[in-house]
Design a protein around this motif. Structure first.
Motif, PDB file in Angstrom:
ATOM      1  N   VAL A  27       0.859  -1.199   0.000  1.00 37.24           N
ATOM      2  CA  VAL A  27       0.000   0.000   0.000  1.00 37.24           C
ATOM      3  C   VAL A  27       0.891   1.243   0.000  1.00 37.24           C
ATOM      4  CG1 VAL A  27      -1.776   1.261   1.265  1.00 37.24           C
ATOM      5  CG2 VAL A  27      -1.797  -1.238   1.251  1.00 37.24           C
ATOM      6  N   ASN A  28       0.638   2.169  -0.908  1.00 34.92           N
ATOM      7  CA  ASN A  28       1.502   3.348  -0.983  1.00 34.92           C
ATOM      8  C   ASN A  28       1.055   4.442  -0.010  1.00 34.92           C
ATOM      9  OD1 ASN A  28      -0.620   4.759  -2.071  1.00 34.92           O
ATOM     10  ND2 ASN A  28       0.066   4.500  -4.196  1.00 34.92           N
ATOM     11  N   ASP A  29       1.778   5.553  -0.038  1.00 38.18           N
ATOM     12  CA  ASP A  29       1.527   6.628   0.937  1.00 38.18           C
ATOM     13  C   ASP A  29       0.094   7.140   0.896  1.00 38.18           C
ATOM     14  OD1 ASP A  29       4.079   6.353   1.629  1.00 38.18           O
ATOM     15  OD2 ASP A  29       4.827   8.079   0.471  1.00 38.18           O
ATOM     16  N   ALA A  30      -0.471   7.132  -0.313  1.00 32.54           N
ATOM     17  CA  ALA A  30      -1.830   7.664  -0.451  1.00 32.54           C
ATOM     18  C   ALA A  30      -2.882   6.649   0.014  1.00 32.54           C
ATOM     19  CB  ALA A  30      -2.081   8.035  -1.900  1.00 32.54           C
ATOM     20  N   GLY A  31      -2.426   5.506   0.507  1.00 32.39           N
ATOM     21  CA  GLY A  31      -3.375   4.504   0.983  1.00 32.39           C
ATOM     22  C   GLY A  31      -3.902   3.622  -0.139  1.00 32.39           C
ATOM     23  N   ARG A  32      -3.349   3.818  -1.354  1.00 30.73           N
ATOM     24  CA  ARG A  32      -3.810   3.000  -2.481  1.00 30.73           C
ATOM     25  C   ARG A  32      -2.967   1.740  -2.571  1.00 30.73           C
ATOM     26  NH1 ARG A  32      -3.968   7.785  -5.914  1.00 30.73           N
ATOM     27  NH2 ARG A  32      -2.000   7.085  -6.794  1.00 30.73           N
ATOM     28  N   LEU A  33      -3.550   0.701  -3.179  1.00 24.33           N
ATOM     29  CA  LEU A  33      -2.758  -0.501  -3.425  1.00 24.33           C
ATOM     30  C   LEU A  33      -1.755  -0.217  -4.537  1.00 24.33           C
ATOM     31  CD1 LEU A  33      -5.544  -3.272  -3.536  1.00 24.33           C
ATOM     32  CD2 LEU A  33      -4.116  -2.620  -1.598  1.00 24.33           C
ATOM     33  N   SER A  34      -0.583  -0.840  -4.445  1.00 23.65           N
ATOM     34  CA  SER A  34       0.368  -0.731  -5.555  1.00 23.65           C
ATOM     35  C   SER A  34      -0.176  -1.558  -6.727  1.00 23.65           C
ATOM     36  CB  SER A  34       1.732  -1.276  -5.133  1.00 23.65           C
ATOM     37  OG  SER A  34       1.611  -2.678  -4.976  1.00 23.65           O
ATOM     38  N   ILE A  35       0.486  -1.409  -7.882  1.00 19.31           N
ATOM     39  CA  ILE A  35       0.051  -2.188  -9.057  1.00 19.31           C
ATOM     40  C   ILE A  35       0.167  -3.688  -8.757  1.00 19.31           C
ATOM     41  CG2 ILE A  35       0.593  -2.718 -11.476  1.00 19.31           C
ATOM     42  CD1 ILE A  35      -0.522   0.052 -11.331  1.00 19.31           C
ATOM     43  N   ASP A  36       1.301  -4.095  -8.153  1.00 21.85           N
ATOM     44  CA  ASP A  36       1.472  -5.526  -7.843  1.00 21.85           C
ATOM     45  C   ASP A  36       0.379  -6.018  -6.906  1.00 21.85           C
ATOM     46  OD1 ASP A  36       3.638  -5.811  -9.441  1.00 21.85           O
ATOM     47  OD2 ASP A  36       5.127  -5.470  -7.852  1.00 21.85           O
ATOM     48  N   GLU A  37       0.095  -5.215  -5.878  1.00 26.47           N
ATOM     49  CA  GLU A  37      -0.954  -5.625  -4.931  1.00 26.47           C
ATOM     50  C   GLU A  37      -2.321  -5.676  -5.612  1.00 26.47           C
ATOM     51  OE1 GLU A  37       0.928  -3.660  -0.860  1.00 26.47           O
ATOM     52  OE2 GLU A  37      -0.119  -2.425  -2.337  1.00 26.47           O
ATOM     53  N   THR A  38      -2.556  -4.749  -6.525  1.00 21.50           N
ATOM     54  CA  THR A  38      -3.837  -4.728  -7.251  1.00 21.50           C
ATOM     55  C   THR A  38      -3.994  -6.015  -8.060  1.00 21.50           C
ATOM     56  OG1 THR A  38      -3.776  -2.331  -7.371  1.00 21.50           O
ATOM     57  CG2 THR A  38      -5.187  -3.440  -8.957  1.00 21.50           C
ATOM     58  N   VAL A  39      -2.923  -6.390  -8.741  1.00 23.75           N
ATOM     59  CA  VAL A  39      -2.967  -7.611  -9.556  1.00 23.75           C
ATOM     60  C   VAL A  39      -3.258  -8.826  -8.659  1.00 23.75           C
ATOM     61  CG1 VAL A  39      -1.541  -9.158 -10.970  1.00 23.75           C
ATOM     62  CG2 VAL A  39      -1.532  -6.693 -11.428  1.00 23.75           C
ATOM     63  N   GLU A  40      -2.611  -8.876  -7.504  1.00 25.46           N
ATOM     64  CA  GLU A  40      -2.855 -10.013  -6.588  1.00 25.46           C
ATOM     65  C   GLU A  40      -4.300 -10.014  -6.100  1.00 25.46           C
ATOM     66  OE1 GLU A  40      -0.894 -12.601  -6.280  1.00 25.46           O
ATOM     67  OE2 GLU A  40       0.409 -11.508  -7.678  1.00 25.46           O
ATOM     68  N   ARG A  41      -4.834  -8.844  -5.773  1.00 23.91           N
ATOM     69  CA  ARG A  41      -6.240  -8.752  -5.328  1.00 23.91           C
ATOM     70  C   ARG A  41      -7.186  -9.275  -6.412  1.00 23.91           C
ATOM     71  NH1 ARG A  41      -8.057  -4.869  -1.431  1.00 23.91           N
ATOM     72  NH2 ARG A  41      -6.588  -5.066   0.289  1.00 23.91           N
ATOM     73  N   ILE A  42      -6.870  -8.893  -7.650  1.00 21.69           N
ATOM     74  CA  ILE A  42      -7.741  -9.314  -8.771  1.00 21.69           C
ATOM     75  C   ILE A  42      -7.710 -10.840  -8.901  1.00 21.69           C
ATOM     76  CG2 ILE A  42      -8.006  -9.243 -11.294  1.00 21.69           C
ATOM     77  CD1 ILE A  42      -7.035  -6.299 -11.150  1.00 21.69           C
ATOM     78  N   LYS A  43      -6.517 -11.409  -8.780  1.00 19.71           N
ATOM     79  CA  LYS A  43      -6.409 -12.875  -8.876  1.00 19.71           C
ATOM     80  C   LYS A  43      -7.233 -13.538  -7.774  1.00 19.71           C
ATOM     81  CE  LYS A  43      -1.674 -13.483 -10.621  1.00 19.71           C
ATOM     82  NZ  LYS A  43      -0.347 -13.895 -10.150  1.00 19.71           N
ATOM     83  N   ALA A  44      -7.121 -12.998  -6.566  1.00 20.32           N
ATOM     84  CA  ALA A  44      -7.848 -13.577  -5.428  1.00 20.32           C
ATOM     85  C   ALA A  44      -9.363 -13.449  -5.661  1.00 20.32           C
ATOM     86  CB  ALA A  44      -7.435 -12.878  -4.136  1.00 20.32           C
ATOM     87  N   LEU A  45      -9.748 -12.323  -6.233  1.00 21.57           N
ATOM     88  CA  LEU A  45     -11.181 -12.058  -6.459  1.00 21.57           C
ATOM     89  C   LEU A  45     -11.805 -13.075  -7.410  1.00 21.57           C
ATOM     90  CD1 LEU A  45     -13.247  -9.443  -6.152  1.00 21.57           C
ATOM     91  CD2 LEU A  45     -12.671  -9.206  -8.553  1.00 21.57           C
TER      92      LEU A  45
END
Ligand code: FAD
Ligand code: 2HG
Ligand code: ZN
Length: 484
Positions: A1-19
């Protein structure tokens, strides 16, 4: 998670896979490859992940995650598009959202003459489902065994039935769309009349996935034809072809359902390169037309009408030879020649493509002028003008001169002249009041080319619409209009 509280690109990709779970994504390089390259091999992209959602809710959740991370999305259906719009960019910073698993027919309503389908249904399956309900879904094109309705809608596909039934745009009553911010627009109305302000669905139809992901649609159905008559006729020149078109329309009582031009070169290449096709007419002629008339009445009148019409035109000296299919197999053979044109051209070396339209009354003039111009520029070039001339749409494809090595350096050198031939052909099209993309769209292939032919005002409005719906530019960026 970056400073702005958003997921990084890598974390986003992992979330999508889990979803979506293990069945819902592909990342192995071998499995991913078919999603990265388009039918002619002109564009070859890269991606972090191919995701294959199974529901609208999943699509919305994926887009919401991508929007937060500003991760670009490339929607994809059957991957048969011819302008590179469905291929991810080479930098790989994106995910491909393939709609292939969303392939359910949600409802058929024969009384309302409509069908509600998910975006990933293969076009041929929609045609079949309509037939089973004693109805017709008239969209028909060579890629119908693999293209998907979401892709057809997003490209506003044309094909061989436009003459009677219109483009895909004319065949859709309602849409369900996931917007670039992840919201779901439920526009699945099954109404033939609905004058309640801007017709929003028309933005997504032909939008090439740049404004949102179509997840479902309500399609129009028509009465099923009870008799279909198919003929192949031979003509001496393109002026006669277009004169026959005008006469056939008038004589058929609006029953003309296909009028497709094929040059001699097309007969030669399909019979030579594709299996099980025979030349339906013994002698050789410069031009041929596949002509079809159909009727929802089974009275035998269509056959008589076609026979009388052709006899009169032979008598008048316009039609020089011809055959009316005597069986379903003969009709299929004629259609295989027409539908095999794209594949057969692949065996003739490099082909520089133009998918253009002009007013129907100027088709013959266009073909004559453009053939003379390209032959003057490169003697030996083999023009192959074919297609939907009844709609004013000519596939003005140019095969490389014979004798050149079809696979080697000559092909590359020939294809390197793509822009030069575009300039010649598109210049003639523009002078005749035509369009440089009749039915295939803009995608990557014509994104820069179109800026020379659309007015600054039209381009400005297009950019404003894109910005209003997709301010962060995450939906199929770099297609149709250049990213700002
Ligand atoms: P894709 O190629 O996967 O995608 C095409 C575009 O639509 C891309 O911009 C993609 O991002 C977008 N897209 C796909 N699905 C969605 C979705 N659900 N939501 C939002 N965007 C989406 N075209 C014609 O018009 N007429 C023809 O006669 C014709 N004949 C063809 C014959 C052959 C042999 C081949 C190979 C192609 C032909 N085409 C023709 C081109 C092609 O088949 C059409 O453009 C078709 O409509 C593309 O459908 P698709 O599912 O393959 O879409
Ligand atoms: C067709 O009409 C397609 O067959 C493809 O639109 C045209 O191969 C082409 O350029
Ligand atoms: Zn076409």
């Amino acid at each position: 998670v970056n400073d702005a509280g958003r997921l990084s690109i890598d974390e986003t990709v992992e979330r999508i896979k889990a979803l979506v779970g293990p069945k819902g994504w592909v990342s192995d390089p071998n499995d991913i490859e078919p999603y990265l390259v388009e039918p002619r091999g002109l564009f070859h992209g890269a991606t972090r992940l191919v995701v294959r959602p199974a529901s609208t809710a999943d699509v919305a959740a994926i887009v919401t995650l991508c929007a937060a991370a500003k991760l670009p999305i490339v929607p994809q259906g059957g991957n048969t598009g011819l302008v590179g719009a469905q291929v991810p960019p080479e930098n790989g910073n994106n995910i491909v959202v393939s709609l292939q698993r969303m392939n359910k027919i949600r409802a058929v309503d024969p009384l309302n003459y409509t069908m509600t389908v998910e975006a990933g249904v293969i076009l041929a399956d929609i045609q079949k489902a309509a037939e089973e309900a004693d109805r017709l879904f008239p969209l028909s094109l060579g890629a119908e065994g693999s293209c998907r309705i979401g892709g057809n809608l997003s490209t506003n596909a044309g094909g061989v039935g436009v003459l009677r039934y219109g483009n895909t745009r004319d065949l859709a009553l309602g849409l369900e769309v996931v917007l670039p911010d992840g919201r779901i627009w439920d526009g699945l109305r099954a109404l033939r009349k609905d004058n309640t302000g801007y017709d929003l669905k028309q933005l997504f139809i032909g939008g090439e996935g740049t404004l949102g992901i179509i997840t479902a649609a309500v399609l129009k159905l028509f009465p099923r034809p009870r008799e279909i008559e198919t003929a192949m006729i031979a003509l001496a020149n393109v002026d006669d072809v277009m004169e026959i078109f005008a006469r056939a329309r008038a004589a058929s009582g609006d029953q003309l359902t296909a009028f497709e031009l094929i040059p001699r070169f097309g007969i030669e290449m399909t019979t030579q390169h594709l299996h099980g096709i025979s030349d339906p007419i013994a002698a050789a002629y410069p031009w041929y037309v596949l002509l079809e008339i159909s009727s929802s009445e089974a009275s035998g009148a269509s056959r008589a009408k076609l026979e009388n019409f052709l006899a009169a035109q032979i008598e008048a000296g316009l039609v020089v030879d011809g055959v009316i299919a005597a069986s379903a197999a003969q009709a299929a053979n004629i259609w295989r020649i027409r539908d095999g044109m794209t594949e057969a051209q692949g065996y003739e070396g490099g082909s520089i493509k133009h998918d253009v339209s002009v007013p129907v009354s100027r088709v013959a003039e266009f073909i004559r002028t453009a053939m003379a111009a390209v032959e003057a520029r490169l003697p030996g070039i083999r023009p192959c003008p074919f297609g939907h001339v009844g709609d004013g749409n000519i596939h003005f494809n140019l095969s490389q001169p014979k004798g050149a090595d079809p696979k080697g350096v000559d092909k590359a050198a020939y294809l390197a002249r793509w822009g030069e031939f575009n300039d010649i052909v598109h210049g003639i099209v523009a002078a005749l009041g035509g369009s440089i993309s009749a039915e295939h769209g803009i995608g990557r292939l014509k994104r820069d080319e179109i800026t020379h032919y659309k007015s600054p005002l039209e381009l400005d409005l297009m950019r404003k619409i894109k910005h209003a719906l997709d301010p962060d530019g995450i939906m199929n960026p770099g297609k149709v209009i250049a990213a700002e």
